[in-house]
Motif scaffolding. Structure first.
Motif, PDB file in Angstrom:
ATOM      1  N   LEU A  68     -21.155  -9.819 -51.437  1.00 55.57           N
ATOM      2  CA  LEU A  68     -20.889  -8.514 -51.739  1.00 55.57           C
ATOM      3  C   LEU A  68     -22.247  -7.595 -51.997  1.00 55.57           C
ATOM      4  N   ALA A  69     -23.476  -8.492 -52.457  1.00 57.88           N
ATOM      5  CA  ALA A  69     -24.498  -7.707 -52.662  1.00 57.88           C
ATOM      6  C   ALA A  69     -25.455  -8.020 -51.621  1.00 57.88           C
ATOM      7  N   ARG A  70     -25.346  -8.683 -50.406  1.00 59.95           N
ATOM      8  CA  ARG A  70     -26.093  -8.984 -49.403  1.00 59.95           C
ATOM      9  C   ARG A  70     -27.034  -7.597 -48.967  1.00 59.95           C
ATOM     10  N   GLY A  71     -28.378  -7.680 -49.146  1.00 59.25           N
ATOM     11  CA  GLY A  71     -29.157  -6.511 -48.974  1.00 59.25           C
ATOM     12  C   GLY A  71     -29.286  -5.536 -50.109  1.00 59.25           C
ATOM     13  N   VAL A  72     -28.652  -6.063 -50.843  1.00 61.09           N
ATOM     14  CA  VAL A  72     -28.889  -4.867 -52.380  1.00 61.09           C
ATOM     15  C   VAL A  72     -29.877  -5.767 -53.330  1.00 61.09           C
ATOM     16  N   PRO A  73     -31.031  -4.913 -53.474  1.00 60.31           N
ATOM     17  CA  PRO A  73     -31.882  -5.939 -54.187  1.00 60.31           C
ATOM     18  C   PRO A  73     -31.858  -5.661 -55.893  1.00 60.31           C
ATOM     19  N   ALA A  91     -32.620 -13.475 -41.931  1.00 58.54           N
ATOM     20  CA  ALA A  91     -32.407 -12.849 -40.738  1.00 58.54           C
ATOM     21  C   ALA A  91     -31.208 -13.428 -39.798  1.00 58.54           C
ATOM     22  N   GLY A  92     -30.840 -14.589 -39.989  1.00 57.64           N
ATOM     23  CA  GLY A  92     -29.890 -15.372 -39.169  1.00 57.64           C
ATOM     24  C   GLY A  92     -30.589 -15.866 -37.703  1.00 57.64           C
ATOM     25  N   ARG A  93     -31.041 -14.933 -37.216  1.00 61.25           N
ATOM     26  CA  ARG A  93     -31.967 -15.173 -35.846  1.00 61.25           C
ATOM     27  C   ARG A  93     -32.792 -14.111 -35.592  1.00 61.25           C
ATOM     28  N   ILE A  94     -33.888 -14.460 -35.228  1.00 57.22           N
ATOM     29  CA  ILE A  94     -35.020 -13.481 -35.213  1.00 57.22           C
ATOM     30  C   ILE A  94     -35.910 -13.674 -34.189  1.00 57.22           C
ATOM     31  N   PRO A  95     -36.506 -12.769 -33.178  1.00 57.12           N
ATOM     32  CA  PRO A  95     -37.722 -13.133 -32.427  1.00 57.12           C
ATOM     33  C   PRO A  95     -39.024 -13.176 -33.350  1.00 57.12           C
ATOM     34  N   ARG A  96     -40.062 -13.715 -32.723  1.00 57.01           N
ATOM     35  CA  ARG A  96     -41.297 -13.829 -33.363  1.00 57.01           C
ATOM     36  C   ARG A  96     -41.920 -12.544 -33.584  1.00 57.01           C
ATOM     37  N   ILE A  97     -42.023 -11.590 -32.674  1.00 56.81           N
ATOM     38  CA  ILE A  97     -42.546 -10.382 -32.842  1.00 56.81           C
ATOM     39  C   ILE A  97     -42.029  -9.666 -34.209  1.00 56.81           C
ATOM     40  N   MET A 139     -40.047 -19.145 -43.460  1.00 53.38           N
ATOM     41  CA  MET A 139     -39.026 -19.547 -43.210  1.00 53.38           C
ATOM     42  C   MET A 139     -37.643 -18.962 -43.994  1.00 53.38           C
ATOM     43  N   SER A 140     -37.914 -18.290 -45.069  1.00 54.66           N
ATOM     44  CA  SER A 140     -37.003 -17.524 -45.864  1.00 54.66           C
ATOM     45  C   SER A 140     -36.468 -16.243 -45.034  1.00 54.66           C
ATOM     46  N   ARG A 200     -41.912  -8.028 -40.168  1.00 56.63           N
ATOM     47  CA  ARG A 200     -41.091  -8.146 -41.194  1.00 56.63           C
ATOM     48  C   ARG A 200     -42.114  -8.579 -42.418  1.00 56.63           C
ATOM     49  N   THR A 201     -42.985  -9.629 -42.135  1.00 56.64           N
ATOM     50  CA  THR A 201     -43.810 -10.531 -42.751  1.00 56.64           C
ATOM     51  C   THR A 201     -45.216  -9.775 -43.004  1.00 56.64           C
ATOM     52  N   GLY A 202     -45.432  -9.275 -42.169  1.00 54.97           N
ATOM     53  CA  GLY A 202     -46.715  -8.638 -42.270  1.00 54.97           C
ATOM     54  C   GLY A 202     -48.060  -9.458 -41.804  1.00 54.97           C
ATOM     55  N   ILE A 203     -47.572 -10.659 -41.257  1.00 53.26           N
ATOM     56  CA  ILE A 203     -48.608 -11.601 -40.887  1.00 53.26           C
ATOM     57  C   ILE A 203     -48.569 -11.437 -39.499  1.00 53.26           C
ATOM     58  N   SER A 204     -49.922 -11.695 -38.792  1.00 46.00           N
ATOM     59  CA  SER A 204     -50.255 -11.500 -37.653  1.00 46.00           C
ATOM     60  C   SER A 204     -49.248 -12.302 -36.625  1.00 46.00           C
TER      61      SER A 204
END
Length: 388
Positions: A191-196, A7-13, A1-2, A18-22
């Motif tokens: 401002l740090a969105r996407g900055v790890p 992503a905001g919105r994302i297709p299953r594929i 869910m995180s 992204r997660t490495g889950i089948s």
């Protein structure tokens, strides 16, 4: 869910990639989330269709109506609150004055409860509609256990404040150091969105630090990590409100400047604190030697502290935030240049330093973002319990 939230919105594929889950497992998990109303399907924005089935392609997104959360920022003489839906959209915000800056824990929990109830009602909801409250408080906090070791807002040390607030609210409360929640908000939608890897240094009535490492908040083993304001810059120096001497905060925080402001020749101790600080800074600009000395010393210690942070953590980004950002004496060119001169030199640019003049409502939004994270965990736990 995180990942869906990120992503905001994302297709299953793509979620599978992204997660490495089948893909099969992603389909199973998201079916459960859909069944429990935590996420929803929405038509792809490009209007594309599945060539095999002739149906519109869909993305997954968090279902905003699934939960409501509130965020609270405890300031010197004010409570700031925001209400978010489960998607993170702001629904309402309010601010309420406090009649004093230091409170008995029970009294502060009651005042927060009253304010959250007002917030919900202003938005056309009730307390029963709220699933959790994130509370940002200055001081040393064990966020995992909701335990406040010390806070300038409380007249008592070692308080199980999450538990106390939850009892009054009648719903889960999650407490963390307010600077941590600013970092969480910057990472979530700032401002740090996407900055790890980045730091947020907050300068208000005190000095705080939120430290994000590899996309995770660093709090230390006791919740005492990242206490930047209480790093020592002067042996047996000025008295800090934490009870120790020589802390950075004791030279750069607003109460430190107010203390020093009384030494200037034109000090008006009856004026509003912000006006007194402004008067001190104006006196320094106009050549008053005492005022100039106070301001220069604050800048030197702050530059030293920032350089130490950069040398220890080597972040990509340092964000300066807080009420004191209305004044520029701690981020003027001379201070930032002094910081850079003290950073270890390599053939790469030093950390970028940016100023984000957050208002208290944005700090409260950090508390709400933290509550979203914790409430999401509770929702998943509830799903697992029901499945068992």
């Amino acid at each position: 869910m995180s990942e869906i939230r990120k992503a905001g919105r994302i297709p299953r594929i793509e979620l599978s990639e992204r997660t490495g889950i089948s893909r099969a497992t992603v389909t199973t998990i998201t079916a459960e989330l859909l069944q429990h109303g935590l996420i929803e399907e929405v038509a792809r924005e490009d209007g594309s269709t599945d060539s095999r089935r002739g149906r519109p392609r869909v993305d997954l997104k968090i279902r905003g109506a699934a939960r409501l959360v509130a965020g609270v920022k405890i300031s010197h003489l004010k409570l700031s609150l925001v209400l978010l839906d489960f998607e993170g959209q702001q629904l309402e915000c309010i601010e309420r004055d406090l009649d004093q800056s230091v409170h008995a824990p029970d009294a502060l929990a009651i005042r927060i409860t009253q304010a959250v109830r007002e917030l919900a009602e202003t938005a056309g909801h009730t307390m029963e509609d709220v699933s959790g409250v994130g509370i940002g408080i200055a001081g040393v906090v064990d966020a995992e256990n909701g335990f406040v070791y010390w806070s300038p807002s409380l007249d008592t040390r070692n308080v199980e404040f999450s538990q106390l607030a939850s009892q009054h609210l009648g719903l889960p409360a999650f407490v963390d150091n307010d600077a941590n929640l600013v970092a969480f908000a910057e990472y979530s939608f700032g401002l740090a969105r996407g900055v790890p890897d980045f730091l947020v240094v907050t300068i208000e009535s005190g000095v705080g630090l939120g430290l994000m490492i590899d996309g995770e908040l660093y709090r230390g083993t006791r919740g005492c990590g990242a206490e930047f304001g209480h790093t020592k810059v002067h042996l047996n120096g000025a008295l800090c409100r934490c009870g120790q001497r020589g802390c950075l905060e004791a030279y750069v925080a607003d109460y430190a400047l107010l203390r020093e402001a009384t030494l200037t020749s034109d000090a008006d101790t009856s004026a509003d604190p912000s006006h007194r600080i402004e008067a001190l800074l104006n006196a320094a600009r106009n050549g008053d030697p005492t005022a100039r000395s106070v301001v220069d010393r604050a800048g030197q210690y702050f530059a030293m502290g920032l350089a130490n942070l950069a040398n220890i953590f080597d972040p990509a980004l340092i964000i300066l935030a807080g009420e004191q950002m209305q004044f520029d004496h701690l981020y003027e060119d001379a201070v930032i240049e002094a910081m850079r001169k003290s950073i270890i030199r390599v053939d790469r640019d030093p950390p970028e330093v940016v100023v984000h003049k957050w208002g208290d409502l944005m700090w409260a939004k950090g508390g709400a973002a933290y509550a979203l994270d914790r409430v999401s965990d509770l929702a998943l736990d509830e799903m697992s319990d029901n499945a068992a």
